[in-house]
Design a protein around this motif. Structure first.
Motif, mmCIF file in Angstrom:
data_model
loop_
_atom_site.group_PDB
_atom_site.id
_atom_site.type_symbol
_atom_site.label_atom_id
_atom_site.label_comp_id
_atom_site.label_asym_id
_atom_site.label_seq_id
_atom_site.Cartn_x
_atom_site.Cartn_y
_atom_site.Cartn_z
ATOM 1 N N ALA A 1 1.089 -1.357 0.365
ATOM 2 C CA ALA A 1 -0.105 -0.489 0.200
ATOM 3 C C ALA A 1 0.556 0.924 0.068
ATOM 4 O O ALA A 1 0.908 2.347 -0.408
ATOM 5 N N LEU A 2 2.041 1.274 0.721
ATOM 6 C CA LEU A 2 2.774 2.532 0.695
ATOM 7 C C LEU A 2 3.612 2.424 -0.718
ATOM 8 O O LEU A 2 3.748 4.018 -1.041
ATOM 9 N N SER A 3 3.984 1.723 -1.292
ATOM 10 C CA SER A 3 4.212 1.792 -2.597
ATOM 11 C C SER A 3 3.965 2.250 -3.552
ATOM 12 O O SER A 3 4.061 2.748 -4.592
ATOM 13 N N GLU A 4 2.110 1.675 -3.781
ATOM 14 C CA GLU A 4 1.318 2.140 -4.301
ATOM 15 C C GLU A 4 0.920 3.362 -3.836
ATOM 16 O O GLU A 4 -0.150 4.094 -5.457
ATOM 17 N N VAL B 1 -1.568 9.678 2.143
ATOM 18 C CA VAL B 1 -2.340 9.107 3.047
ATOM 19 C C VAL B 1 -3.673 8.752 2.915
ATOM 20 O O VAL B 1 -4.512 8.337 3.085
ATOM 21 N N GLU B 2 -4.405 9.526 2.269
ATOM 22 C CA GLU B 2 -5.778 9.483 2.093
ATOM 23 C C GLU B 2 -6.147 8.011 1.223
ATOM 24 O O GLU B 2 -6.340 6.570 1.612
ATOM 25 N N GLN B 3 -5.539 8.415 0.430
ATOM 26 C CA GLN B 3 -4.820 6.927 -0.591
ATOM 27 C C GLN B 3 -4.468 5.582 0.283
ATOM 28 O O GLN B 3 -4.905 4.372 -0.051
ATOM 29 N N LEU B 4 -3.886 5.645 0.887
ATOM 30 C CA LEU B 4 -3.089 5.017 1.507
ATOM 31 C C LEU B 4 -4.348 4.286 2.573
ATOM 32 O O LEU B 4 -4.130 3.142 3.217
ATOM 33 N N ASN B 5 -5.525 5.444 2.508
ATOM 34 C CA ASN B 5 -6.327 4.920 4.286
ATOM 35 C C ASN B 5 -7.384 3.793 2.969
ATOM 36 O O ASN B 5 -7.889 2.837 4.017
ATOM 37 N N VAL B 6 -7.664 4.309 2.275
ATOM 38 C CA VAL B 6 -8.687 3.717 1.575
ATOM 39 C C VAL B 6 -8.124 2.311 1.242
ATOM 40 O O VAL B 6 -8.753 1.091 1.584
ATOM 41 N N LYS B 7 -6.657 2.463 0.549
ATOM 42 C CA LYS B 7 -6.485 0.724 0.498
ATOM 43 C C LYS B 7 -6.262 -0.117 1.933
ATOM 44 O O LYS B 7 -6.249 -1.556 1.372
ATOM 45 N N CYS B 8 -5.793 0.665 3.232
ATOM 46 C CA CYS B 8 -5.504 -0.338 3.911
ATOM 47 C C CYS B 8 -7.013 -0.721 4.228
ATOM 48 O O CYS B 8 -6.983 -2.041 4.743
#
Ligand SMILES: [Zn+2]
Length: 225
Positions: free
Chosen positions: A72-75, A79-86
């Motif tokens: 998720a971090l690499s993609e 932070v918002e995007q990371l949140n969605v991914k997680c």
């Protein structure tokens, strides 16, 4: 997070070491003590395997979370995007079952326990309860053939007692022997098994197929490290 994983591994190793220690006591004691040691081994084996199983489940879960976070971090850039991914990941993860008993690590652990106790009864601790289905009325049905201990592909039901066997397994056994009773532990039926006592159980067959498909799916997804 690596620390968490390695401390879980430590606990697992401790169980194995402790088992070896108990076994080593056998050499320096008399028969009656040896008997009580054996009793201790027998009584605690199931618990030891269960703890190992839980540790391996935790490790598997932790590894998946670590991997997903890295990915998720690499993609993601924000932070918002990371949140969605997680969130996506955890939703998916919740639906996944971890089938520890089929994992290589658990099989290795069992083997290590087996050799720690000098080949005594570990492998006899049945994993039959791994795959059971609940029938209406709360009756628990094993998915394993009582003779071969393998997952049944064509289960047949004994109409005299309700227990199941693998079709080929039971047929081969009763073919030349008309004095075979139901091998399920605790079965109350005293009838000898006859071909006309056996009826195919399609509902159970479908459940086993679904179970198998699920196992294969989650097994391959846990291998892809
Ligand atoms: Zn039976």
């Amino acid at each position: 997070m690596m620390e968490f994983l390695s401390s879980l591994e430590d606990v697992k190793q401790t169980i194995i070491e402790n088992s070896k220690f108990i076994k080593s006591l056998e050499n320096c004691c008399d028969d009656s003590f040896r008997d009580s040691l054996q009793k201790l081994v027998d009584e605690t084996m199931k618990g030891r395997l269960e703890i190992g199983e839980r540790i391996i489940a935790l490790k598997t879960k932790q590894k998946r979370i670590d991997d997903a976070l890295q990915k998720a971090l690499s993609e993601t850039d924000t932070v918002e995007q990371l949140n969605v991914k997680c969130t996506e990941f955890f939703e998916k993860e919740d639906k996944k079952r971890i089938n520890v008993k089929l994992s290589t690590e658990y099989k290795e652990f069992k083997q290590q326990m087996n050799s720690a106790f000098g080949g005594s009864n570990v492998t006899n601790v049945d994993d039959e309860d791994v795959a059971e289905v609940m029938e209406p009325g709360g009756k628990v049905v094993s998915m394993f053939d009582p003779w071969s201990k393998a997952l049944m592909l064509n289960p047949v039901r004994n109409i005299k007692c309700g227990h199941h066997y693998e079709r080929d397994s039971v047929n081969a056994i009763i073919k030349d022997n008309c004095g075979i009773r139901c091998p399920v532990v605790g079965c109350a039926s005293k009838c000898f098994i006859q071909p006309n006592h056996l009826e195919p159980d399609m509902a159970l067959r479908d459940k086993i197929r679904a179970y198998k498909a699920e196992q294969e799916l989650s097994d391959s997804s846990s291998e892809e490290e």
